[in-house]
Write an enzyme that holds these catalytic residues in place. Structure first.
Site, PDB file in Angstrom:
ATOM      1  N   LYS A  76       7.328   5.417  -0.352  1.00  0.00           N
ATOM      2  CA  LYS A  76       6.982   4.662   0.849  1.00  0.00           C
ATOM      3  C   LYS A  76       8.212   4.111   1.553  1.00  0.00           C
ATOM      4  O   LYS A  76       8.174   3.810   2.758  1.00  0.00           O
ATOM      5  CB  LYS A  76       6.041   3.511   0.494  1.00  0.00           C
ATOM      6  N   ASP A 121      -1.668  -1.532   0.142  1.00  0.00           N
ATOM      7  CA  ASP A 121      -2.101  -1.605  -1.254  1.00  0.00           C
ATOM      8  C   ASP A 121      -0.936  -2.001  -2.150  1.00  0.00           C
ATOM      9  O   ASP A 121      -1.100  -2.135  -3.355  1.00  0.00           O
ATOM     10  CB  ASP A 121      -2.644  -0.250  -1.713  1.00  0.00           C
TER      11      ASP A 121
END
Length: 408
Positions: A76, A121
């Site tokens: 990410k 998340d």
């Protein structure tokens, strides 16, 4: 469940899609992020796993290891920072700022009133918080009820403000959008929705850095991989990998297989419906990074014509895959792979254990498969509870394996 996508085809990369996502933009993102202190120098490892390949009945198996991409231990860190850079440059088009200077905080005074916000998340929020901290702008992260305190603490440690809500990931996305409208902030999300595509596109372009590295690590024509296992989620990573490989290899692209949790099957449901759709389950999975209930419409434009098969796996299968990679029991290098990171292997192992499904996916003794381990132990306590090993012990075993004169 394995679903063969009737909309997938073998054809050259669509020029309309290429204008949205392409290797040139991924390469530019790679250059922009190259000097950032939160990234390791050079490419992440591409491990050969020949012993596990033989156990599974495959010709070759390789794993791209994102656990060492950054101290944030996740792929990410390629997406949100690239998107935040492009967003800031669009907002100050005449400033002449260099990406390296932005990431070094040299324009922090000018950015003091700029706020980025996102739902997460865990890993996307950490990446955005890290980029905002480096650049000197404010960051707000919305966390839903299932995000653990262990995942929240690193986000706060990077200087982000955390907003907690009840509900699931999709609810947190809606809350981030509401707060952004109310306060004039900027949503930096990896999922798209109506009227919001530029920033998710930039996030996916950042993920394309993975493929730019792969094409250097294993160059060649035809493609060195016959199959690529892709983690699901909202579809951003999958699109970020599919698009550049499709661009590079055209009709000779590899077979793409998307894997997601049984209870968060939004991509599978999208393939069945023929349009971006919602999951049918609770969207509560140990695979926290894949526990998403709604497909990104932008990502679906790339996945629908190119992903050949969609499948789901259970939490227990993902946990078993984590243990397999951690132990190196087959004789290959031990790999620190988290709950979502091991989902690709979980899917592959499930397919190879079922000859009919393996045949349906075209997998066999001649297959050359790529796995992408998208994260390391981003929640160390969860990791140790599942594998029975501390992250440090797995990394020590990996270092000892790598130090052997011959890797046999």
């Amino acid at each position: 469940m394995l679903f063969t996508n009737p909309a997938a085809s073998r054809r050259p990369y669509d020029p309309a899609l290429q204008r949205v996502m392409n290797l040139a933009a991924a390469r530019e993102s790679r250059q922009w992020l190259a000097g950032w202190t939160q990234l390791r120098r050079g490419s992440t490892p591409l491990h050969a796993l020949p012993h596990l390949a033989r156990q599974l009945g495959l010709g070759q198996l390789h794993l791209k290891d994102e656990s060492v991409r950054s101290p944030l231990a996740s792929f990410k860190v390629l997406g949100a920072p690239a998107a935040l850079l492009r967003l800031v440059l669009r907002q100050w088009p005449d400033a002449g700022w260099a990406p390296a200077d932005l990431l070094a905080g040299r324009h922090a005074d000018a950015l003091a009133g700029f706020t980025a916000i996102s739902a997460t998340d865990g890993n996307h929020g950490r990446a955005l918080a890290a980029a905002a901290q480096s650049m000197g702008c404010r960051c707000v992260i919305v966390l839903h009820a299932q995000v653990s305190a262990e995942r929240e603490r690193p986000i706060r440690a990077l200087g982000a403000e955390v907003v907690r809500i009840t509900g699931n990931y999709d609810d947190s996305v809606q809350e981030a959008e509401r707060l952004a409208r109310a306060h004039g902030w900027w949503v930096v999300s990896d999922t798209s929705y109506e009227g919001y595509e530029d920033i998710p596109r930039d996030v996916m372009q950042g993920y394309g850095i993975l493929v730019d590295e792969l094409l250097e690590q294993m160059p060649g024509n035809p493609c060195p991989f016959t199959h690529v296992m892709l983690q699901g989620g909202v579809g951003g990573l999958a699109a970020g990998v599919v698009a550049p490989l499709w661009e590079r290899y055209g009709a000779q692209r590899p077979t793409f297989i998307a894997v997601e949790p049984q209870q968060a099957d939004c991509l599978l449901q999208s393939a069945i419906a023929g349009r971006a759709s919602r999951a049918t389950g609770s969207v509560d999975s140990v695979m926290a990074g894949l526990a998403c209930g709604e497909t990104s419409p932008l990502a679906w434009r790339f996945l629908q014509p190119a992903v050949d098969h969609f499948m789901t796996v259970g939490d227990a299968e993902a946990e078993a895959a984590m243990r397999t990679l951690a132990s190196g029991a087959a004789g290959d290098v031990p790999v620190l792979s988290g709950e979502s990171g091991a989902a690709g292997l979980a899917g592959l192992a499930a397919l190879m254990a079922d000859p009919a499904r393996a045949a349906q996916a075209g997998l066999g003794a001649g297959s050359r498969v790529l796995l992408i381990s998208t994260e390391g132990a981003t929640a160390p306590g969860v990791y140790e509870a599942i594998t029975g090993r501390s992250p440090a012990s797995v990394l020590q075993a990996q270092a000892e394996w790598m130090a052997r004169p011959l890797h046999t």
